[in-house]
Design an enzyme around this catalytic site. Structure first.
Site, PDB file in Angstrom:
ATOM      1  N   GLY A   1       0.970  -6.179   6.278  1.00 54.83           N
ATOM      2  CA  GLY A   1       2.026  -5.598   5.372  1.00 54.83           C
ATOM      3  C   GLY A   1       3.377  -5.709   6.034  1.00 54.83           C
TER       4      GLY A   1
ATOM      5  N   THR B   1      -2.162 -22.452   7.118  1.00 55.01           N
ATOM      6  CA  THR B   1      -3.671 -22.358   6.471  1.00 55.01           C
ATOM      7  C   THR B   1      -4.093 -20.864   6.152  1.00 55.01           C
ATOM      8  OG1 THR B   1      -4.120 -24.548   7.501  1.00 55.01           O
ATOM      9  CG2 THR B   1      -5.853 -23.417   6.660  1.00 55.01           C
TER      10      THR B   1
ATOM     11  N   CYS C   1       1.948   4.462  15.243  1.00 53.93           N
ATOM     12  CA  CYS C   1       2.732   3.638  15.679  1.00 53.93           C
ATOM     13  C   CYS C   1       3.702   4.325  16.660  1.00 53.93           C
ATOM     14  CB  CYS C   1       3.503   2.796  14.749  1.00 53.93           C
ATOM     15  SG  CYS C   1       2.504   2.087  13.331  1.00 53.93           S
TER      16      CYS C   1
HETATM   17  C1  LIG Z   1       0.367   0.254   7.822  1.00 52.05           C
HETATM   18  C2  LIG Z   1       1.550   0.175   7.040  1.00 52.05           C
HETATM   19  C3  LIG Z   1       2.612  -0.831   7.153  1.00 52.05           C
HETATM   20  C4  LIG Z   1       1.791  -2.127   8.002  1.00 52.05           C
HETATM   21  O1  LIG Z   1       0.780  -2.896   7.490  1.00 52.05           O
HETATM   22  P1  LIG Z   1       0.309  -3.873   8.366  1.00 52.05           P
HETATM   23  O2  LIG Z   1      -0.675  -4.626   7.706  1.00 52.05           O
HETATM   24  O3  LIG Z   1      -0.565  -3.029   9.659  1.00 52.05           O
HETATM   25  O4  LIG Z   1       1.451  -4.819   9.015  1.00 52.05           O
HETATM   26  C5  LIG Z   1       3.531  -1.060   6.457  1.00 52.05           C
HETATM   27  N1  LIG Z   1       3.893   0.187   5.673  1.00 52.05           N
HETATM   28  C6  LIG Z   1       3.404   1.111   5.577  1.00 52.05           C
HETATM   29  C7  LIG Z   1       3.750   1.942   4.677  1.00 52.05           C
HETATM   30  C8  LIG Z   1       2.069   1.522   6.157  1.00 52.05           C
HETATM   31  O5  LIG Z   1       1.450   2.524   6.115  1.00 52.05           O
END
Ligand SMILES: *Cc1c(COP(=O)(O)O)cnc(C)c1O
Length: 395
Positions: free
Chosen positions: A76, A244, A332
């Site tokens: 994400g 990849t 986090c």
């Molecule tokens: C978990 C999360 C992310 C980050 O996703 P990752 O795949 O862990 O990098 C970003 N935005 C929100 C709202 C999230 O809950």
């Protein structure tokens, strides 16, 4: 390794989710026999390439998108960075970015870095939220400027579950010719999404928040949207993301999206009812407890509750003795003693912000689990309050 997953009461699904057994089954051949490179000319690799295209169609289906609009990424966070940095490179003259005070660090910290990096002198408007965690649409309208390059506003908040009217905001952005990105990592699979019915240009999602593995994500890029890749390299993803492919995880994410579409109704009925039972039970049996975030404009699985005059970290440790998993603040930001930026933006009083616990459920939770949590929590909070210098028994 036995990590005791059969014993835990897992209510931390906004941090990460268990991989659905069906997803593991779908991935397995691509971790063993089907190891070809999807870009290879031979049939052996080509079969893998076709499986990726099937996964792409499954993701597109869940989003109401076309498969060509789906770009697989590593997470994400990568999707968020790709969308925002792409827009800034598309419009180098436009130095203005609009976002909110309550974004996930993936967007928040990127936007902060934009104002700090030398040679990247950007102006960032971070919209305020009210006590319910909602945005003020008038401030949003006023923030739109002729030099705005990108607007990045999350669909649903990871800490409170509060849902923003991103479709309405994207329509206003479109009228002004401004690109709109939404971090929908928490929304996808929990509420219906149909990209054919809105004007959102970029949307991020992450595999591990919807019962697929960690380390795979998607950036939706609307057809015709100018795009500059984040990772330049091979011609994978039609030249939009070099490297990849993480084949097995992509296959897993496709299957997870298919399952998410099928369980969307369960999520919004049974899971929501479990969440409501948990929430009502906690608020009614524990004095000086309160809900954080708007009671209705919210994801069906999330409940963020403050227990005044106690520390979130201490509550979590005591819950841990019963193998109950939840969060205080976001994963986090924990590790620092500052209340989360989301609680601060909402103006949650100091004594309550510190004792905020996020319960986030999934389709795998049961009523027995909710009952057990309701049974244990009142004593946990009462015992901690006895130790609190701020708590008076008669309050
Ligand atoms: C978990 C999360 C992310 C980050 O996703 P990752 O795949 O862990 O990098 C970003 N935005 C929100 C709202 C999230 O809950």
């Amino acid at each position: 390794m036995n990590c005791g997953s059969d014993k835990v009461i897992y209510m931390d699904n906004n941090a990460t989710t268990r991989i659905a057994p069906e997803v593991v089954d779908a991935m397995m051949p691509f971790l063993t026999d089907c190891y070809g490179n999807p870009s290879s000319m031979h049939t052996f690799g080509g079969m893998v390439g076709r499986a990726i295209e099937q996964a792409r169609a499954q993701v597109a289906d869940l989003l109401g998108a076309d498969p060509e609009e789906i770009v697989f990424t590593s997470c994400g966070t990568e999707s968020d960075s790709t969308a925002i940095l792409s827009a800034l490179q598309t419009y180098p003259e436009n130095r203005h970015v609009i976002t909110t005070r309550v974004e996930h660090p993936a967007v928040k910290n990127l936007c902060e870095s934009l104002t700090q990096l030398t040679g990247h002198k950007h102006r960032v408007t971070r919209l305020m939220v009210d006590a319910d965690g909602l945005l003020d649409m008038d401030s949003y309208k006023k923030a739109l400027s002729d030099d705005t390059a990108i607007i990045s506003i999350m669909w649903a908040n990871n800490e409170t579950g509060v849902i923003f009217p991103v479709e309405e905001m994207a329509a206003m952005a479109r009228e002004r010719g401004i690109l709109f990105h939404t971090d929908a990592v928490q929304a996808v699979g929990k509420i219906p999404i149909n990209m054919r019915e809105n004007n959102i240009d970029f949307l991020s999602l992450s595999g591990h928040k919807l019962h697929a593995p960690k380390g795979v994500g998607v950036l939706y890029v609307r057809k015709g949207t100018p795009f500059v890749p984040f990772l330049n390299g091979g011609h994978q993803e039609r030249g939009r993301r070099g490297g990849t492919e993480n084949v097995a995880s992509i296959i897993g994410l496709g299957r997870a999206c298919e399952l998410a579409g099928q369980s969307l109704e369960d999520e919004n009925t049974r899971v929501k009812a479990l969440r409501d039972k948990l929430e009502k039970g906690l608020l009614s049996t524990i004095p000086k407890s309160m809900l954080n975030g708007h009671p209705e404009k919210r994801l069906p699985n999330t409940s963020n509750i403050s227990f005044e005059f106690v520390e979130g970290e201490a509550i979590l440790l005591h819950m841990d003795r019963y193998n109950i998993c939840a969060s205080s603040g976001s994963a986090c930001t924990s590790g620092s003693l500052e209340p989360s930026h989301v609680m601060r933006a909402m103006g949650v009083p100091f004594t309550a912000a510190h004792g905020s616990i996020r319960f986030s459920l999934s389709i795998y939770n049961t009523e027995e689990e909710v009952d057990l949590v309701l049974d244990k929590m009142p004593a946990i909070i009462a015992n901690l309050r006895k130790l609190s210098p701020f708590w008076k028994e008669d309050e």
